[in-house]
Structures are given as structure tokens and as C-alpha cells.
Design a protein around this motif. Structure first.
Motif, PDB file in Angstrom:
ATOM      1  N   SER A  82      -3.508   1.636   0.327  1.00  0.00           N
ATOM      2  CA  SER A  82      -3.727   2.619   1.385  1.00  0.00           C
ATOM      3  C   SER A  82      -4.002   3.972   0.751  1.00  0.00           C
ATOM      4  N   MET A 137      -3.625   8.027   2.035  1.00  0.00           N
ATOM      5  CA  MET A 137      -3.081   8.848   3.122  1.00  0.00           C
ATOM      6  C   MET A 137      -3.229  10.330   2.811  1.00  0.00           C
ATOM      7  N   GLU A 148      -0.400  12.716   9.777  1.00  0.00           N
ATOM      8  CA  GLU A 148      -0.804  11.753   8.748  1.00  0.00           C
ATOM      9  C   GLU A 148      -2.107  11.073   9.162  1.00  0.00           C
ATOM     10  N   ARG A 194      -4.363   7.895   7.728  1.00  0.00           N
ATOM     11  CA  ARG A 194      -4.173   6.799   6.768  1.00  0.00           C
ATOM     12  C   ARG A 194      -5.219   5.705   6.948  1.00  0.00           C
TER      13      ARG A 194
END
Length: 319
Positions: free
Chosen positions: A189, A191, A206, A208
Motif C-alpha cells: 500500500s 498512503m 488519509e 491510500r
């Protein structure tokens, strides 16, 4: 000449019996093929469904889908997860998610025109872990690459249904007899994390992107395969102190929004391409008495998407 005619009648009768038996066997064989194809599609769908609960996501943390029209199977998903940095001075990020899913596709008239309805149930549990590192871009903004690993297991509780199909229709469904599926995934991932904390308010945002391919291992031959789990999510939370005091600290009001776009094979797998969530709740600051669980939040959420509506209650704690 009569014996000849009699023998001819016997031969014709035998031919008709053989032909009828062949037709029945052929029909049973076609039913078995159709049923196994149906089952294979549903197991592929279940494997894809596990991709919805691999990472902490408020839109899929608690999800229950029932199609009253009977076109789609029932699905129940619940997950518990979270993540955070070790400290501001040591920005090692750790996260983990554990999810339990129950999937209930149903055999109906679509299989060989049999007119029967036989429920089948699969129960799955998945665990995902992640480790990352924060790289600051500004005082409040940081970029966070995360490496993820996932492990999952699915069991079928269909022994009764399997016996019914075998006894009534002569159908042998491999996954019903030795129904299990193991899956693993490795991916990552990326972010963007924004934090702006002040005494009069606190903001968290956030963004992501997650990509975790899933593959089976040590599974029944009928359900071996792979799935592509991708998502892009935006989450934001604001907290404001209220005039009320609890445990020597101000009681905070919490407001939250989230939106997740599902990509790859997740897109449209359950009839929607995205899910959104709006929520509000309260947060108790326990730092004066317990630094271990410094904050406890209770948030009521309304979730919605294409053809999907629902509510949930979330309980969370911060260290």
C-alpha cells in the motif's frame, strides 16, 4: 413369422430402454457439470470477496448484504483492524486486520431446471499484517509505503447439502465433499497521511492505494485460483472538544467521512464499484488515568453505495 416379430419387438424395447438410460445419464451428467460450474463461480466470487476486508477500512469493517430478489447470495463481513506509528521519533508503522466472512450462495432453478433450492454456506477468516515507514513531506504531511502479507482459510459446512445433492441428483461436488480453501497474498500500500492537532480541534486525513494479489494453496482442486484485490480509499476525521468533562478531560465530538473505490476484480463483484460512509460519535480521553488506551471512540456510521444502504456502530481505541 411371429417369432421374428416378437424378437423385433424385444430388440426395439431394449433399444428404447438403453436410449432412455443414456438420456437420463446424460441429463445427470449435464446437471453435474452445470452445478459444478455454478459452484466454481461462487467460490471464485468468495475469494474475490475476501479482498474487501484485507486492510483497515471503515466502509467494509461491518458489511451485511441481502438481495431480497434472490439474484445475489447473502454475505456477512466483519473485521477488526488498525494501525499506527511506534512514535513520532521512531516512525515505524504497524497495522493488522482480522476479518470473518460468511457467504451463502444458493442453488436454484438456474441449475438444470431442477426447481430445487439448496443453501450452501462458506465461512472464511483472513488475517493481514502490514509494516511501513513514514517519510515526512511537511510538518503535517507524510508519505507511508507499506508492505502487506495476508493469509486466509475457508471452510464449507455443506456436508448435509452435499449428501442431499449426491443422493437425490447423483451429483458429486468436489468442494462440498472436502470443502476447504487456503489463500495467501503479498502486496503493498501507499498512503498519504495528514495530521493537524491543536487544542481547539484535531484533523486526520488519509489517502491510500492498496494492491494485494491473492492466490490459493493446499486447496480443493475445484476452487484453486487467484484474485486481484485493489482499492483506493479516502478517510477523514475531525474532533472537537465539548464543554463536558469526563475522566478529567474534555469529551470530544467526532465527525468522520470515508469513500473507497474498488478496483480490479473487486470492482462490481458485489454489485457496486464504491462505498461511502459518514459518521458521528463521541470520544473519551483516558490519558489522565490510563496511558495504554488513551482514547476510546464510539462512532455511528451510515454507509451507502450503488444499490447498497446500511448502518453500523464502531468502537475504537487509540494508544
Amino acid at each position: 413369422m411371429k417369432p421374428i416379430f416378437t424378437l423385433l419387438r424385444i430388440c426395439i424395447a431394449l433399444a428404447m430402454v438403453v436410449q432412455a438410460h443414456h438420456a437420463v445419464a446424460q441429463a445427470d451428467g449435464q446437471f453435474s457439470v452445470a452445478a459444478n460450474n455454478f459452484l466454481k463461480k461462487r467460490t471464485d466470487a468468495f475469494m474475490t470477496v475476501t479482498g474487501y476486508s484485507l486492510t483497515p477500512d471503515v466502509t467494509t469493517g461491518s458489511l451485511s448484504i441481502t438481495d431480497k430478489g434472490g439474484d445475489n447470495p447473502n454475505l456477512q463481513m466483519i473485521s477488526l483492524g488498525g494501525g499506527d506509528r511506534i512514535s513520532a521519533n521512531f516512525p515505524l508503522y504497524l497495522e493488522g486486520t482480522i476479518a470473518v466472512n460468511r457467504y451463502n450462495p444458493t442453488f436454484t432453478d438456474g441449475i438444470g431446471g431442477t426447481g430445487m433450492t439448496v443453501p450452501v454456506h462458506w465461512n472464511g477468516i483472513t488475517g493481514t499484517g502490514g509494516i511501513g515507514w513514514d517519510f515526512p513531506l511537511t510538518e503535517n504531511l507524510r508519505i507511508r509505503p507499506i508492505a502487506n502479507v495476508m493469509l486466509g482459510h475457508v471452510e464449507s459446512d455443506l456436508s448435509l447439502a452435499g449428501r442431499y445433492l449426491n443422493n437425490q441428483k447423483g451429483v458429486d461436488l468436489q468442494f462440498l465433499n472436502r470443502g476447504r480453501m487456503n489463500a495467501y497474498g503479498t502486496g503493498g500500500s501507499l498512503m498519504l497521511d495528514y495530521e493537524d492537532y491543536k487544542p481547539e480541534r484535531e484533523y486526520d486525513v488519509e489517502l491510500r492505494y492498496t494492491n494485494i494479489p491473492i492466490n490459493t494453496f493446499d486447496s480443493s482442486t475445484a476452487v484453486q485460483g487467484s484474485a486481484d484485490s485493489q482499492s483506493l480509499g479516502l478517510w477523514a476525521r475531525a474532533r472537537y472538544p465539548t464543554p463536558l468533562t469526563v475522566l478529567e478531560r474534555p469529551l470530544r465530538a467526532v465527525f468522520e467521512i470515508a469513500h473507497t473505490e474498488f478496483l480490479g476484480q473487486l470492482r462490481g463483484a458485489l454489485g457496486f464499484d464504491s462505498l461511502s460512509s459518514v459518521g458521528t460519535g463521541l470520544e473519551i480521553d483516558r490519558s489522565a488515568s490510563d496511558p495504554m488506551f488513551s482514547r476510546v471512540r464510539l462512532v455511528f456510521r451510515y454507509q451507502f453505495g450503488q444499490n447498497v444502504r446500511g448502518t453500523s456502530i464502531g468502537l475504537a481505541a487509540s494508544f
